[in-house]
Design an enzyme around this catalytic site. Structure first.
Site, PDB file in Angstrom:
ATOM      1  N   PHE A   1     -13.945   2.599   3.884  1.00  0.00           N
ATOM      2  CA  PHE A   1     -12.913   1.797   3.244  1.00  0.00           C
ATOM      3  C   PHE A   1     -12.462   2.555   2.007  1.00  0.00           C
ATOM      4  O   PHE A   1     -13.273   2.857   1.130  1.00  0.00           O
ATOM      5  CB  PHE A   1     -13.392   0.387   2.886  1.00  0.00           C
ATOM      6  CG  PHE A   1     -12.235  -0.507   2.560  1.00  0.00           C
ATOM      7  CD1 PHE A   1     -11.540  -1.149   3.577  1.00  0.00           C
ATOM      8  CD2 PHE A   1     -11.791  -0.651   1.255  1.00  0.00           C
ATOM      9  CE1 PHE A   1     -10.427  -1.931   3.292  1.00  0.00           C
ATOM     10  CE2 PHE A   1     -10.677  -1.421   0.962  1.00  0.00           C
ATOM     11  CZ  PHE A   1     -10.003  -2.068   1.985  1.00  0.00           C
ATOM     12  N   VAL A   2     -11.167   2.893   1.955  1.00  0.00           N
ATOM     13  CA  VAL A   2     -10.689   3.771   0.882  1.00  0.00           C
ATOM     14  C   VAL A   2      -9.684   3.072  -0.025  1.00  0.00           C
ATOM     15  O   VAL A   2      -8.999   2.134   0.391  1.00  0.00           O
ATOM     16  CB  VAL A   2     -10.072   5.073   1.453  1.00  0.00           C
ATOM     17  CG1 VAL A   2     -11.134   5.932   2.106  1.00  0.00           C
ATOM     18  CG2 VAL A   2      -8.938   4.779   2.424  1.00  0.00           C
TER      19      VAL A   2
ATOM     20  N   ASP B   1      -5.571  -0.468  -2.003  1.00  0.00           N
ATOM     21  CA  ASP B   1      -6.369  -1.325  -2.887  1.00  0.00           C
ATOM     22  C   ASP B   1      -7.629  -1.852  -2.208  1.00  0.00           C
ATOM     23  O   ASP B   1      -7.748  -1.850  -0.983  1.00  0.00           O
ATOM     24  CB  ASP B   1      -5.547  -2.560  -3.280  1.00  0.00           C
ATOM     25  CG  ASP B   1      -5.430  -3.559  -2.119  1.00  0.00           C
ATOM     26  OD1 ASP B   1      -5.008  -3.140  -1.022  1.00  0.00           O
ATOM     27  OD2 ASP B   1      -5.805  -4.729  -2.291  1.00  0.00           O
TER      28      ASP B   1
ATOM     29  N   LYS C   1      -7.569   6.678  10.079  1.00  0.00           N
ATOM     30  CA  LYS C   1      -9.039   6.648  10.194  1.00  0.00           C
ATOM     31  C   LYS C   1      -9.435   7.118  11.580  1.00  0.00           C
ATOM     32  O   LYS C   1      -9.024   6.531  12.580  1.00  0.00           O
ATOM     33  CB  LYS C   1      -9.563   5.232   9.955  1.00  0.00           C
ATOM     34  CG  LYS C   1      -9.731   4.908   8.503  1.00  0.00           C
ATOM     35  CD  LYS C   1     -10.483   3.620   8.305  1.00  0.00           C
ATOM     36  CE  LYS C   1     -10.099   3.025   6.971  1.00  0.00           C
ATOM     37  NZ  LYS C   1     -10.621   1.686   6.771  1.00  0.00           N
TER      38      LYS C   1
ATOM     39  N   GLU D   1       3.764   4.240   6.212  1.00  0.00           N
ATOM     40  CA  GLU D   1       2.580   3.376   6.119  1.00  0.00           C
ATOM     41  C   GLU D   1       1.488   4.095   5.330  1.00  0.00           C
ATOM     42  O   GLU D   1       1.378   5.321   5.388  1.00  0.00           O
ATOM     43  CB  GLU D   1       2.143   3.059   7.566  1.00  0.00           C
ATOM     44  CG  GLU D   1       0.932   2.217   7.766  1.00  0.00           C
ATOM     45  CD  GLU D   1       0.999   0.798   7.218  1.00  0.00           C
ATOM     46  OE1 GLU D   1       1.214   0.668   6.004  1.00  0.00           O
ATOM     47  OE2 GLU D   1       0.798  -0.157   7.971  1.00  0.00           O
ATOM     48  N   ASP D   2       0.676   3.345   4.600  1.00  0.00           N
ATOM     49  CA  ASP D   2      -0.399   3.961   3.831  1.00  0.00           C
ATOM     50  C   ASP D   2      -1.516   4.470   4.739  1.00  0.00           C
ATOM     51  O   ASP D   2      -1.933   5.609   4.656  1.00  0.00           O
ATOM     52  CB  ASP D   2      -0.960   2.995   2.763  1.00  0.00           C
ATOM     53  CG  ASP D   2      -1.363   1.634   3.329  1.00  0.00           C
ATOM     54  OD1 ASP D   2      -1.170   1.382   4.532  1.00  0.00           O
ATOM     55  OD2 ASP D   2      -1.898   0.816   2.555  1.00  0.00           O
TER      56      ASP D   2
ATOM     57  N   ASP E   1      -5.635   2.000  10.505  1.00  0.00           N
ATOM     58  CA  ASP E   1      -7.058   1.742  10.742  1.00  0.00           C
ATOM     59  C   ASP E   1      -7.200   1.331  12.216  1.00  0.00           C
ATOM     60  O   ASP E   1      -7.247   2.196  13.087  1.00  0.00           O
ATOM     61  CB  ASP E   1      -7.517   0.661   9.755  1.00  0.00           C
ATOM     62  CG  ASP E   1      -9.002   0.345   9.849  1.00  0.00           C
ATOM     63  OD1 ASP E   1      -9.700   0.983  10.640  1.00  0.00           O
ATOM     64  OD2 ASP E   1      -9.472  -0.539   9.121  1.00  0.00           O
TER      65      ASP E   1
ATOM     66  N   ARG F   1      -5.177   0.662  -7.042  1.00  0.00           N
ATOM     67  CA  ARG F   1      -3.960   1.286  -6.500  1.00  0.00           C
ATOM     68  C   ARG F   1      -3.491   2.451  -7.375  1.00  0.00           C
ATOM     69  O   ARG F   1      -2.833   3.371  -6.929  1.00  0.00           O
ATOM     70  CB  ARG F   1      -2.817   0.266  -6.413  1.00  0.00           C
ATOM     71  CG  ARG F   1      -3.042  -0.850  -5.408  1.00  0.00           C
ATOM     72  CD  ARG F   1      -1.750  -1.634  -5.208  1.00  0.00           C
ATOM     73  NE  ARG F   1      -1.969  -2.918  -4.567  1.00  0.00           N
ATOM     74  CZ  ARG F   1      -2.029  -3.120  -3.258  1.00  0.00           C
ATOM     75  NH1 ARG F   1      -1.903  -2.106  -2.431  1.00  0.00           N
ATOM     76  NH2 ARG F   1      -2.210  -4.331  -2.767  1.00  0.00           N
TER      77      ARG F   1
ATOM     78  N   GLY G   1       0.770  -1.245   0.000  1.00  0.00           N
ATOM     79  CA  GLY G   1       0.000   0.000   0.000  1.00  0.00           C
ATOM     80  C   GLY G   1       0.797   1.289   0.000  1.00  0.00           C
ATOM     81  O   GLY G   1       0.342   2.305  -0.500  1.00  0.00           O
TER      82      GLY G   1
HETATM   83  P1  IMP Z   1      -4.869  -1.926  10.701  1.00  0.00           P
HETATM   84  O1  IMP Z   1      -4.016  -3.049  11.257  1.00  0.00           O
HETATM   85  O2  IMP Z   1      -6.338  -2.169  10.968  1.00  0.00           O
HETATM   86  O3  IMP Z   1      -4.422  -0.555  11.145  1.00  0.00           O
HETATM   87  O4  IMP Z   1      -4.777  -2.020   9.112  1.00  0.00           O
HETATM   88  C1  IMP Z   1      -3.608  -1.736   8.468  1.00  0.00           C
HETATM   89  C2  IMP Z   1      -3.578  -2.206   7.045  1.00  0.00           C
HETATM   90  O5  IMP Z   1      -4.855  -2.629   6.542  1.00  0.00           O
HETATM   91  C3  IMP Z   1      -3.157  -1.043   6.176  1.00  0.00           C
HETATM   92  O6  IMP Z   1      -1.759  -0.949   6.079  1.00  0.00           O
HETATM   93  C4  IMP Z   1      -3.803  -1.380   4.858  1.00  0.00           C
HETATM   94  O7  IMP Z   1      -2.969  -2.230   4.119  1.00  0.00           O
HETATM   95  C5  IMP Z   1      -5.077  -2.116   5.244  1.00  0.00           C
HETATM   96  N1  IMP Z   1      -6.218  -1.172   5.296  1.00  0.00           N
HETATM   97  C6  IMP Z   1      -6.859  -0.709   6.385  1.00  0.00           C
HETATM   98  N2  IMP Z   1      -7.874   0.121   6.043  1.00  0.00           N
HETATM   99  C7  IMP Z   1      -7.843   0.190   4.696  1.00  0.00           C
HETATM  100  C8  IMP Z   1      -8.635   0.903   3.727  1.00  0.00           C
HETATM  101  O8  IMP Z   1      -9.575   1.667   4.026  1.00  0.00           O
HETATM  102  N3  IMP Z   1      -8.296   0.697   2.428  1.00  0.00           N
HETATM  103  C9  IMP Z   1      -7.288  -0.113   2.015  1.00  0.00           C
HETATM  104  N4  IMP Z   1      -6.529  -0.783   2.892  1.00  0.00           N
HETATM  105  C10 IMP Z   1      -6.802  -0.641   4.207  1.00  0.00           C
END
Ligand code: IMP
Length: 186
Positions: A156-157, A163, A135, A103-104, A107, A169, A48
């Site tokens: 969800f983006v 992606d 988020k 990091e992208d 969440d 992407r 990402g």
């Molecule tokens: P977390 O562990 O819930 O913080 O999620 C982290 C990873 O989930 C990110 O690095 C993304 O790869 C993926 N992710 C979380 N939310 C999104 C979204 O809205 N769109 C796309 N990928 C996401």
């Protein structure tokens, strides 16, 4: 957009590509100022962050080294579980170095928490996080990212490297996906 999104999954644009470009410039200026006289190791989290990292390093006014990690987080296609596996580890040693994880999106924060703990155990001189998106109100763990591009609502983006099912992407902005439509497609 019709050809990239034939199913019409994208419901709205959240951030324009031009606004991202300006924000990336601003983040790079902050990092260049904070790390003056240093050479940070910029770790991009695949896949990402690949576009964000490449735009960010090209705006830096200081020397920097680039490396990548790839993580897999078990869970559904739109929710992470916090159980993380390293698919690709770093090629660089990080002991005694100034590390910035790029990091992208943050969440739940579970993926990043695991990553930070793993990297801290390798004794870097410093460890900071630069996330393009956070988020709002979704974090289940305390993650303090020193550099944040945009705070977004709980959608969800996709786009700018992010992606859904490996698609979208390539979009230069950030777009919200219609999750109700995805449920119907299954
Ligand atoms: P977390 O562990 O819930 O913080 O999620 C982290 C990873 O989930 C990110 O690095 C993304 O790869 C993926 N992710 C979380 N939310 C999104 C979204 O809205 N769109 C796309 N990928 C996401």
């Amino acid at each position: 957009m019709k050809q990239i999104d034939p199913q019409g999954l994208i419901k709205s644009k959240l951030i324009d590509g031009e606004d991202i470009r300006l924000k990336v410039k601003q983040l790079a200026a902050e990092i260049s100022r904070d790390y003056r006289g240093k050479c940070p190791l910029m770790i991009g989290i695949l896949r990402g962050a690949f576009i964000f990292l490449s735009d960010l390093v090209r705006e830096l006014q200081i020397p920097a080294v680039v490396d990548f990690m790839s993580l897999s987080s078990y869970g559904t296609s739109t929710e992470s579980s916090g159980v993380v596996r390293i698919l690709k580890d770093l090629e660089e040693e990080i002991e005694g170095r100034d590390v910035i994880v790029v990091e992208d999106i943050i969440d739940t924060g579970l993926t990043l928490k695991y990553l930070i703990e793993t990297l801290k155990a390798r004794n870097p001189a410093s460890l900071e996080v630069c996330a393009l998106l956070v988020k709002e109100g979704k974090q289940q763990v305390d993650i303090s990212a020193r550099y944040v591009g945009f705070r977004i609502p709980d959608e969800f983006v996709v786009g700018y490297g992010l992606d859904f099912a490996e698609k979208f992407r390539q979009l230069s902005g950030i777009y919200a996906i219609d999750l109700a439509k995805i449920e119907r497609c299954r």
